[in-house]
Design a protein around this motif. Structure first.
Motif, PDB file in Angstrom:
ATOM      1  N   HIS A   1      62.395  13.884  -3.222  1.00 12.91           N
ATOM      2  CA  HIS A   1      62.010  12.693  -3.946  1.00 12.91           C
ATOM      3  C   HIS A   1      62.723  12.774  -5.274  1.00 12.91           C
ATOM      4  O   HIS A   1      63.390  12.000  -5.829  1.00 12.91           O
ATOM      5  CB  HIS A   1      60.565  12.614  -3.907  1.00 12.91           C
ATOM      6  CG  HIS A   1      59.881  12.498  -2.727  1.00 12.91           C
ATOM      7  ND1 HIS A   1      59.820  11.546  -1.997  1.00 12.91           N
ATOM      8  CD2 HIS A   1      58.886  13.471  -1.996  1.00 12.91           C
ATOM      9  CE1 HIS A   1      59.132  11.630  -0.907  1.00 12.91           C
ATOM     10  NE2 HIS A   1      58.537  12.830  -1.012  1.00 12.91           N
TER      11      HIS A   1
ATOM     12  N   MET B   1      63.029   0.668  -6.138  1.00 13.87           N
ATOM     13  CA  MET B   1      63.692   1.741  -7.072  1.00 13.87           C
ATOM     14  C   MET B   1      64.618   0.983  -7.853  1.00 13.87           C
ATOM     15  O   MET B   1      64.845   1.241  -9.147  1.00 13.87           O
ATOM     16  CB  MET B   1      64.107   2.796  -6.497  1.00 13.87           C
ATOM     17  CG  MET B   1      64.569   4.009  -7.461  1.00 13.87           C
ATOM     18  SD  MET B   1      64.933   5.635  -6.672  1.00 13.87           S
ATOM     19  CE  MET B   1      65.902   5.207  -5.509  1.00 13.87           C
ATOM     20  N   SER B   2      65.584   0.408  -6.916  1.00 15.96           N
ATOM     21  CA  SER B   2      66.846  -0.294  -7.756  1.00 15.96           C
ATOM     22  C   SER B   2      66.312  -1.517  -8.582  1.00 15.96           C
ATOM     23  O   SER B   2      66.847  -1.641  -9.874  1.00 15.96           O
ATOM     24  CB  SER B   2      68.053  -0.659  -6.865  1.00 15.96           C
ATOM     25  OG  SER B   2      68.513   0.482  -6.258  1.00 15.96           O
TER      26      SER B   2
ATOM     27  N   ASP C   1      58.752   1.631  -2.701  1.00 16.72           N
ATOM     28  CA  ASP C   1      59.453   1.986  -1.408  1.00 16.72           C
ATOM     29  C   ASP C   1      59.000   2.976  -0.414  1.00 16.72           C
ATOM     30  O   ASP C   1      59.140   2.829   0.768  1.00 16.72           O
ATOM     31  CB  ASP C   1      60.966   2.420  -1.771  1.00 16.72           C
ATOM     32  CG  ASP C   1      61.827   1.410  -2.624  1.00 16.72           C
ATOM     33  OD1 ASP C   1      61.380  -0.127  -2.413  1.00 16.72           O
ATOM     34  OD2 ASP C   1      62.554   1.711  -3.372  1.00 16.72           O
TER      35      ASP C   1
ATOM     36  N   LEU D   1      66.284  11.919  -4.920  1.00 19.05           N
ATOM     37  CA  LEU D   1      66.996  10.342  -4.921  1.00 19.05           C
ATOM     38  C   LEU D   1      66.676   9.663  -6.012  1.00 19.05           C
ATOM     39  O   LEU D   1      67.546   8.845  -6.378  1.00 19.05           O
ATOM     40  CB  LEU D   1      65.947  10.058  -3.528  1.00 19.05           C
ATOM     41  CG  LEU D   1      66.290  10.530  -2.218  1.00 19.05           C
ATOM     42  CD1 LEU D   1      64.963  10.107  -1.328  1.00 19.05           C
ATOM     43  CD2 LEU D   1      67.726  10.027  -1.674  1.00 19.05           C
ATOM     44  N   VAL D   2      65.657   9.958  -6.682  1.00 17.79           N
ATOM     45  CA  VAL D   2      65.486   9.247  -7.936  1.00 17.79           C
ATOM     46  C   VAL D   2      66.612   9.792  -9.009  1.00 17.79           C
ATOM     47  O   VAL D   2      67.170   8.861  -9.964  1.00 17.79           O
ATOM     48  CB  VAL D   2      64.030   9.483  -8.526  1.00 17.79           C
ATOM     49  CG1 VAL D   2      63.832   8.995  -9.858  1.00 17.79           C
ATOM     50  CG2 VAL D   2      63.014   9.263  -7.629  1.00 17.79           C
TER      51      VAL D   2
ATOM     52  N   LEU E   1      62.083   3.483 -12.855  1.00 20.39           N
ATOM     53  CA  LEU E   1      62.448   3.481 -11.638  1.00 20.39           C
ATOM     54  C   LEU E   1      61.575   4.382 -10.636  1.00 20.39           C
ATOM     55  O   LEU E   1      61.364   4.144  -9.481  1.00 20.39           O
ATOM     56  CB  LEU E   1      63.835   3.934 -11.246  1.00 20.39           C
ATOM     57  CG  LEU E   1      64.285   5.505 -11.024  1.00 20.39           C
ATOM     58  CD1 LEU E   1      65.815   5.387 -10.777  1.00 20.39           C
ATOM     59  CD2 LEU E   1      64.264   6.103 -12.365  1.00 20.39           C
ATOM     60  N   ALA E   2      60.642   5.276 -11.127  1.00 21.28           N
ATOM     61  CA  ALA E   2      59.735   6.006 -10.281  1.00 21.28           C
ATOM     62  C   ALA E   2      58.669   5.332  -9.570  1.00 21.28           C
ATOM     63  O   ALA E   2      58.152   5.573  -8.352  1.00 21.28           O
ATOM     64  CB  ALA E   2      59.208   7.174 -11.132  1.00 21.28           C
TER      65      ALA E   2
ATOM     66  N   LYS F   1      69.915   8.131  -8.123  1.00 21.05           N
ATOM     67  CA  LYS F   1      69.907   6.474  -8.371  1.00 21.05           C
ATOM     68  C   LYS F   1      70.098   6.289  -9.865  1.00 21.05           C
ATOM     69  O   LYS F   1      70.768   5.424 -10.183  1.00 21.05           O
ATOM     70  CB  LYS F   1      68.396   5.867  -7.947  1.00 21.05           C
ATOM     71  CG  LYS F   1      68.364   4.405  -8.121  1.00 21.05           C
ATOM     72  CD  LYS F   1      69.430   3.681  -7.677  1.00 21.05           C
ATOM     73  CE  LYS F   1      69.229   3.539  -6.062  1.00 21.05           C
ATOM     74  NZ  LYS F   1      70.187   2.411  -5.467  1.00 21.05           N
TER      75      LYS F   1
ATOM     76  N   ASP G   1      65.934  -2.800  -2.533  1.00 17.38           N
ATOM     77  CA  ASP G   1      64.738  -1.567  -2.705  1.00 17.38           C
ATOM     78  C   ASP G   1      64.190  -1.691  -4.045  1.00 17.38           C
ATOM     79  O   ASP G   1      64.667  -2.264  -5.103  1.00 17.38           O
ATOM     80  CB  ASP G   1      65.439  -0.267  -2.297  1.00 17.38           C
ATOM     81  CG  ASP G   1      66.373   0.218  -3.283  1.00 17.38           C
ATOM     82  OD1 ASP G   1      66.146   0.684  -4.373  1.00 17.38           O
ATOM     83  OD2 ASP G   1      67.613  -0.141  -3.250  1.00 17.38           O
TER      84      ASP G   1
ATOM     85  N   TYR H   1      60.311   3.481  -6.575  1.00 14.09           N
ATOM     86  CA  TYR H   1      60.520   4.311  -5.852  1.00 14.09           C
ATOM     87  C   TYR H   1      59.374   4.580  -4.808  1.00 14.09           C
ATOM     88  O   TYR H   1      59.220   4.886  -3.731  1.00 14.09           O
ATOM     89  CB  TYR H   1      61.062   5.573  -6.227  1.00 14.09           C
ATOM     90  CG  TYR H   1      61.255   6.770  -5.197  1.00 14.09           C
ATOM     91  CD1 TYR H   1      62.211   6.460  -4.323  1.00 14.09           C
ATOM     92  CD2 TYR H   1      60.412   7.902  -5.215  1.00 14.09           C
ATOM     93  CE1 TYR H   1      62.404   7.784  -3.273  1.00 14.09           C
ATOM     94  CE2 TYR H   1      60.723   8.642  -4.307  1.00 14.09           C
ATOM     95  CZ  TYR H   1      61.653   8.751  -3.057  1.00 14.09           C
ATOM     96  OH  TYR H   1      61.765   9.568  -2.103  1.00 14.09           O
ATOM     97  N   THR H   2      58.049   4.684  -5.562  1.00 14.64           N
ATOM     98  CA  THR H   2      56.810   4.953  -4.823  1.00 14.64           C
ATOM     99  C   THR H   2      56.428   3.657  -3.970  1.00 14.64           C
ATOM    100  O   THR H   2      55.953   3.983  -2.852  1.00 14.64           O
ATOM    101  CB  THR H   2      55.650   5.164  -5.936  1.00 14.64           C
ATOM    102  OG1 THR H   2      55.868   6.163  -6.816  1.00 14.64           O
ATOM    103  CG2 THR H   2      54.296   5.253  -5.211  1.00 14.64           C
TER     104      THR H   2
END
Length: 335
Positions: free
Chosen positions: A94, A288-289, A181, A97-98, A174-175, A101, A286, A178-179
């Motif tokens: 995780h 996060m983006s 997603d 990935l963050v 962005l976290a 990005k 997505d 991401y969550t």
């Protein structure tokens, strides 16, 4: 549980307009799960023959895992240990990935998006409940020494290298997206096709609304609202994500012109940037983006931001701009 996002994005929100019913010949019960996590509320709608207990256990487990990795409000989280200078922490998938990005959007925006800007944000008083203040040139220069995403590296052994132990990493921007997603992916892995996940206004929608067999309907808050909630516009969302950012609740009035300006931190100069951009909303594949871009577009010069969005087929954006006495809305071509 404290939030992994507590910057000015906390004040920006989206309202979900949904009522879910089954459209199948054999009825499938609509499920609605809601609660409080990451310092805010969450709402999950899905339509599938999956036990609520199974879904709730998965949700709770995901929140725990992601907080343990990414929450700056948990002293023993991986990111908190790294921020204290621990170079032995091996980050999980995780975090990777963050991190990746963040690097991607940092590069595309030319540094306007920067997860190391937290020290400057706090210094200017953009923390929750902290008043805006001036920062001296000496203090700014000192903070710039520990600001800059180029000063942070992800090693091959999944440990983090910082040029200075005082560099503070914060994935506020962005976290949360991401969550969202990850929760959506969890439901899809259970076989759910029609779903909507919302955490503190960040949204991902998959499939269609079972009630209408059309895209999910989302209403965006109007920055001009007072005690009575008002909406700026309603849009349709299917197999997309939506996130908004805004700092219109912290502003200054120009004594000469009477214009209202909000302040965002320019991570390239360390200065508080006076801007009339009140809020941004971004659609992306997505969340996060969308989450990260909504933050970046708040800080970037408007024309530069518009050009980047128009050149990226995955993005569409909306800006609310403060005029002297009113507000105008600017959107990208396919919004």
């Amino acid at each position: 549980m404290q939030s992994i996002l507590m910057d000015f994005k906390l004040w920006s929100s989206l309202i979900l307009c949904w009522t879910v019913f089954s459209c199948n010949q054999i009825p499938t019960k609509s499920k609605n799960l809601s609660g409080y996590a990451l310092g805010t509320s969450y709402n999950i709608k899905y339509s599938a023959n999956v036990k609520e207990e199974t879904v709730q256990r998965g949700i709770d487990s995901l929140f725990k895992v992601l907080n343990t990795s990414l929450s700056t409000y948990i002293p023993e989280s991986d990111i908190s240990k790294i921020n204290r200078g621990d170079t032995t922490v091996v980050v999980d998938e995780h975090f990777k990935l963050v991190f990746e990005k963040s690097t991607e959007i940092w590069k595309i925006t030319g540094g306007y998006f920067d997860p190391t800007v937290g020290a400057l944000v706090n210094a200017y008083g953009f923390g929750p409940g902290t008043p805006l203040k001036a920062v001296s040139e000496e203090e700014k220069d000192s903070l710039l020494l520990i600001t800059g995403w180029e000063k942070v590296k992800l090693r091959e052994d999944n440990t983090i290298k910082k040029e200075s132990p005082n560099i503070y990493i914060d994935f506020n921007a962005l976290a949360k997206g991401y969550t969202v997603d990850m929760l959506g992916k969890f439901l899809q892995d259970l076989g759910v096709k029609d779903l909507m996940v919302e955490i503190g206004g960040e949204i991902v929608a998959k499939g269609l609304s079972p009630k209408t067999q059309q895209a999910w309907k989302i209403a965006i808050d109007d920055p001009r609202q007072g005690e009575q909630r008002q909406f700026l516009q309603t849009l349709s969302l299917s197999n997309q994500a939506l996130a908004s950012s805004g700092n219109y609740r912290k502003f200054r009035i120009d004594p000469n012109t009477g214009e209202r300006f909000v302040h965002s931190i320019n991570p390239l100069t360390g200065s508080a940037l006076k801007t009339n951009i009140l809020s941004t909303s971004v659609k992306a594949p997505d969340c996060m983006s969308a989450d990260a871009w909504a933050t970046a577009l708040m800080v970037m010069p408007l024309e530069k931001a518009k050009a980047l969005v128009e050149d990226n087929s995955d993005l569409e954006a909306l800006w609310t701009i403060a005029d002297k006495e009113d507000m105008r809305v600017i959107v990208s071509k396919n919004w």
